[in-house]
Structures are given as structure tokens and as C-alpha cells.
Write an enzyme that holds these catalytic residues in place. Structure first.
Site, PDB file in Angstrom:
ATOM      1  CD  GLU A  35      -2.981   1.168 -31.186  1.00 24.44           C
ATOM      2  OE1 GLU A  35      -2.583   2.251 -30.731  1.00 24.44           O
ATOM      3  OE2 GLU A  35      -2.269   0.435 -31.903  1.00 24.44           O
ATOM      4  CB  CYS A  43      -0.226   3.889 -41.554  1.00 28.84           C
ATOM      5  SG  CYS A  43      -0.705   3.849 -43.277  1.00 28.84           S
ATOM      6  CB  ILE A 184       8.079  12.628 -43.253  1.00 31.13           C
ATOM      7  CG1 ILE A 184       7.588  11.184 -43.072  1.00 31.13           C
ATOM      8  CG2 ILE A 184       7.305  13.560 -42.330  1.00 31.13           C
ATOM      9  CD1 ILE A 184       7.886  10.581 -41.709  1.00 31.13           C
ATOM     10  CD  GLU A 203      18.808  15.263 -46.661  1.00 30.23           C
ATOM     11  OE1 GLU A 203      19.659  14.587 -46.060  1.00 30.23           O
ATOM     12  OE2 GLU A 203      17.581  15.167 -46.429  1.00 30.23           O
ATOM     13  CG  ASP A 310       7.700   1.991 -39.218  1.00 28.16           C
ATOM     14  OD1 ASP A 310       7.908   1.464 -40.328  1.00 28.16           O
ATOM     15  OD2 ASP A 310       7.068   3.053 -39.072  1.00 28.16           O
ATOM     16  CG  HIS A 443      -1.985   5.016 -77.469  1.00 29.40           C
ATOM     17  ND1 HIS A 443      -0.954   5.892 -77.195  1.00 29.40           N
ATOM     18  CD2 HIS A 443      -2.820   5.652 -78.337  1.00 29.40           C
ATOM     19  CE1 HIS A 443      -1.155   7.001 -77.877  1.00 29.40           C
ATOM     20  NE2 HIS A 443      -2.277   6.889 -78.585  1.00 29.40           N
TER      21      HIS A 443
END
Length: 464
Positions: A35, A43, A184, A203, A310, A443
Site C-alpha cells: 500500500e 473508501c 459522490i 448534470e 475500481d 410490524h
């Protein structure tokens, strides 16, 4: 220095990589993980977890303003942005530290540094102390992704932010532009709008949350507008003129361009895979638009080299990465896992109201040639939702009219990110409408609406 040999090497310690390493260790493999920055990846450090902590603060703030509705008194309501951010960072730090502990517990060798693959079966790690040479017959790429930067809209950390800057804001935006209304973008728009920023969302597609079912998108948009957000669909930010303390955005819609002024811009226009500087091309790995091309078992076509999460393409979700990590570790250990069905992976967006879905939208189901039965149930018809003071929302189910297969489920409203899993389990058990109708839901719960939305698809809803 002699190379260190392992049964499995994982590059990247995000939710894909660290889970792959743990599963490999559980299966008796000698595992190394590399890493370069933070255990837990985007994340835990800069994504899912800290954003949820911020959004929780915004949710509590929103509820405090509604105290009177609940017969409560709250005076002098305010917030301290630094303290909100500090809490979020503390949550991230606690979990990131937990990953280090899990590596030790599972006897996984951790290397902090930058990895390259000089040749097949070899990983070279550049650490603070020099270069380590590691070898293995099985290497898992889990290097993740980063924010996509569009030319002219690049982040500078001052006026134009990526998600990282937005997670540790230096100031509270007064007039905010959010470019992109995927998960995001809409989560940050929701957070800053709730805290009082005058928020505009642009958008490029014909609706916000474009991957969601059209009805859910429309419902969510109505809620956002009611909360004071300005939503611009089928619109493109062409350029940003930056000056001291302000940005002028040139926004094109319907062939016309208008200019609008903001003090802060958040760019959330997708992600690109971290595929560079690893030596992948030289190994013969196929890369398509910044993502590694794999088969259903995450194999790259280069012997012993896998890619998960990803970097291996959509859906870009932490839980998909983790599941792929488990599958790949089992393959390496000689087991026979099932491949992952992308259509059975739920997507969750933690804006206010929350949005969650799994499977096909109504439009996609029809496109795929299904004759469909669709059920809907509104939150206003549910006792628990009214008691919670959360009567805005709906649940929608899509069934195959011939077989009764649950093709998709789509929700908007309070806590739907927790509810969606019921339908996910249903889909993985290949449930039909009959079994769902015969299931007894407790319920009073919000989950009863899931039952009613199934009943409604067959003209049997009881409470509307």
C-alpha cells in the site's frame, strides 16, 4: 538482496485488496500486501466512510431544526464545521487503524510503498528504506481509482474542489456549484445544502442520479428542489473563469450558454483507474479507458495476474471490490467460487432522502425484452414512516410478468440503504413474487413497504 517469495501478493489495501489478503490468509496462503498511502484505501479514508460521517452530522442538524414537530425544544441551533470535519476524520482514522490490526492478526506481511511489476510474477516495492523485490505466482491488482479531471475544470483546492477537498473544507461554501449528480456529487450537494450553502447541481444526462430508475430520479429531484437546491439537467459546464474568491461558470443547456457566479465548485464527474506506472502494458495487460480488462473471474489474461475493484471497471462500489477479492483469493487457493453477477449488486446513495437500488430499472427490463409487472408503495402509507416523521419516499419493484422473477427494486426515502439488502438476498436466492408475498414482515417497520410494493405489482396491495 534476495527476493521474498509469497503465495499471493496484493497491490493496494482498499476494500478490495485488504479483503482479498484476509481471505487468502484464512485459506492458508502466505500473503503480502503493498500500500502506497493509507490502509483502507479511498473508501475508509476519503470515500464511503468519512462522507457518511459528514452526512450524519447534516442529518442530525436537519432534525434539530424539526424539533418542534416532535414536541421538542432546541434553541440556538448551529454547527462548527471544523468539529464536524474532525469527527469525520476521527471515524476514518479509527477504521483505517483497524485494517492494520487485521493484517497483523491474519499474519499478512505489509509493505508501505510504491509497487511496479518489472516482469511476470515479480513485484518491486519502493519503500522509505529502499527497494524490496517480491515474487509470487499470483498477483492481485487492487489499485483503485481517483477523481476524473476534465480539462479546464481541474481542481485547485481553493475555488475548485475534488471529493478530497470537500471532505476537509477550509471554509463553508456560500454559493456552491456541484458538477455531476452521481452518488459522490449528490451526497456533497446534500451535505453542503443542508448546512446552508446555496447549491446548484449540473448534470450532463437528462436526469439527476442517471443510473437510477427514472421514477426514483424524478422523486429525488423533487425533494432536492424542495430543500432549495437548483438542479440543471442536460447541461454542461464548458469552462470556469477563476478570479479572487469567485468562479464564473459557463453553463451550456439547450444550445444556449449562460454564466453563473459561485465561490466554490465541486467536480464529481466520474473516476479513472490507477493503471499508470505499474508496468502493466509491458506485461501485455489490456487496458480500456483506464480500466483493466478482465474475465468474469477477474483474470487479466496474463497468467497469475488478477485485477479487482475500481481498476477492473464498473460498478465502482466498495462491496463489489470486497466480493471480488474473496472470489480471487479462493481461486488462487484452488477453490471453485461463483463469479459475481453485477446485476445483483446494490447501489446506495446517502443523500437526503436516501436512494438504493438493485437489478434492472423498469426501462432496462423492458429494453431487455421482459414483459413486466411493476409495484409501488409510498412511505405515506406506512405507520413506522409516519411515526418517524419520514413520510416522503417510495419503493418500486419490477417483476417478470411470465416467470415472477424479481428483476429489480428501487427505493427513495429514509433508511432505504439498509432496506435494499432484503431484495438483494431475494435475488441471490432467485426468489419469485410468490415467496416474497408469503414472507411475514415485522410490524411496525419500514420493511413492510417492501412487502406492499410486491403485493402492488400483482394488484394485491393492502394499505393503498
Amino acid at each position: 538482496m534476495a527476493a521474498k517469495s509469497f503465495d499471493m501478493i496484493v497491490i493496494g489495501a482498499g476494500p478490495g485488496g485488504y479483503v482479498a489478503a484476509i481471505r487468502g490468509a484464512q485459506l492458508g496462503l502466505n500473503v503480502a500486501i503493498v500500500e502506497r498511502e493509507h490502509m483502507g484505501g479511498i473508501c475508509l479514508n476519503w470515500g464511503c466512510i468519512p462522507t457518511k460521517a459528514l452526512l450524519r452530522s447534516a442529518e442530525v442538524f436537519h432534525l434539530m431544526h424539526r424539533a418542534k414537530e416532535f414536541g421538542l425544544k432546541a434553541d440556538g441551533i448551529g454547527y462548527d464545521l471544523d468539529a464536524v470535519v474532525q469527527r469525520s476524520r476521527g471515524v476514518a482514522k479509527q477504521l483505517s487503524g483497524g485494517i492494520g490490526h487485521l493484517m497483523k492478526k491474519n499474519k499478512i506481511t505489509t509493505f508501505m510503498g510504491e509497487a511496479t511489476l518489472p516482469k511476470k510474477g515479480t513485484v518491486s516495492v519502493k519503500t522509505d528504506k529502499g527497494t524490496e523485490e517480491l515474487t509470487s505466482k499470483a498477483i492481485v491488482l487492487a489499485t483503485g481509482a481517483r477523481a476524473r479531471e476534465l480539462p479546464g475544470l481541474e481542481a485547485d483546492g481553493d475555488l475548485v474542489w475534488t471529493y478530497k477537498h470537500a471532505l476537509m473544507p477550509k471554509r463553508m461554501p456560500k454559493k456552491l456549484l456541484v458538477i455531476g449528480s452521481g452518488a459522490i456529487g449528490i451526497e456533497f450537494a446534500s451535505f453542503f445544502n443542508t448546512l446552508g450553502a446555496d447549491t446548484t447541481v449540473v448534470e450532463v444526462m437528462d436526469r439527476v442520479l442517471p443510473v437510477e430508475d427514472a421514477e426514483i430520479s424524478a422523486f429525488a429531484k423533487k425533494s432536492f428542489v424542495k430543500q432549495g437546491m437548483k438542479i440543471m439537467e442536460k447541461s454542461t459546464v464548458k469552462k470556469l473563469d477563476r478570479a479572487k474568491g469567485k468562479v464564473t461558470a459557463h453553463i451550456e443547456a439547450g444550445g444556449k450558454t449562460e454564466t453563473m457566479e459561485f465561490d466554490t465548485v465541486i467536480s464529481a464527474v466520474g473516476i479513472v483507474g490507477n493503471v499508470e506506472n505499474l508496468g502493466l502494458e509491458a506485461l501485455g495487460v489490456k487496458i480500456d479507458r483506464t480500466h483493466v480488462v478482465t474475465d468474469e473471474y477477474c483474470r487479466t489474461g496474463v497468467d497469475g495476474l488478477y485485477a479487482i475493484g475500481d481498476i477492473a471497471g464498473a460498478p465502482w462500489l466498495a462491496h463489489k471490490a470486497s466480493h471480488e477479492g474473496v472470489m480471487v483469493a479462493e481461486l488462487i487457493a484452488g477453490k471453485h467460487p461463483h463469479p459475481i453477477k453485477p446485476n445483483s449488486i446494490a447501489g446506495c446513495t446517502y443523500c437526503h432522502p436516501q436512494v438504493a437500488s438493485v437489478g434492472l430499472t423498469e426501462a432496462k427490463a423492458k429494453e431487455a425484452g421482459h414483459e413486466v409487472k411493476v409495484g409501488r408503495f409510498p412511505f405515506i402509507g406506512n405507520g413506522k414512516a409516519i411515526a418517524l416523521g419520514e413520510a416522503e419516499g417510495m419503493i418500486k419493484t419490477v417483476f417478470d410478468a411470465k416467470t415472477g422473477e424479481l428483476l429489480g427494486a428501487h427505493m427513495v426515502g429514509a433508511e432505504v440503504t439498509e432496506l435494499i439488502q432484503g431484495y438483494v438476498v431475494g435475488r441471490s436466492l432467485e426468489t419469485t413474487e410468490g415467496e416474497l408475498m408469503e414472507t411475514v414482515f415485522p410490524h411496525p417497520t419500514l420493511s413492510e413497504m417492501m412487502h406492499e410494493a410486491v403485493l402492488d405489482a400483482y394488484g394485491r396491495a393492502l394499505h393503498i
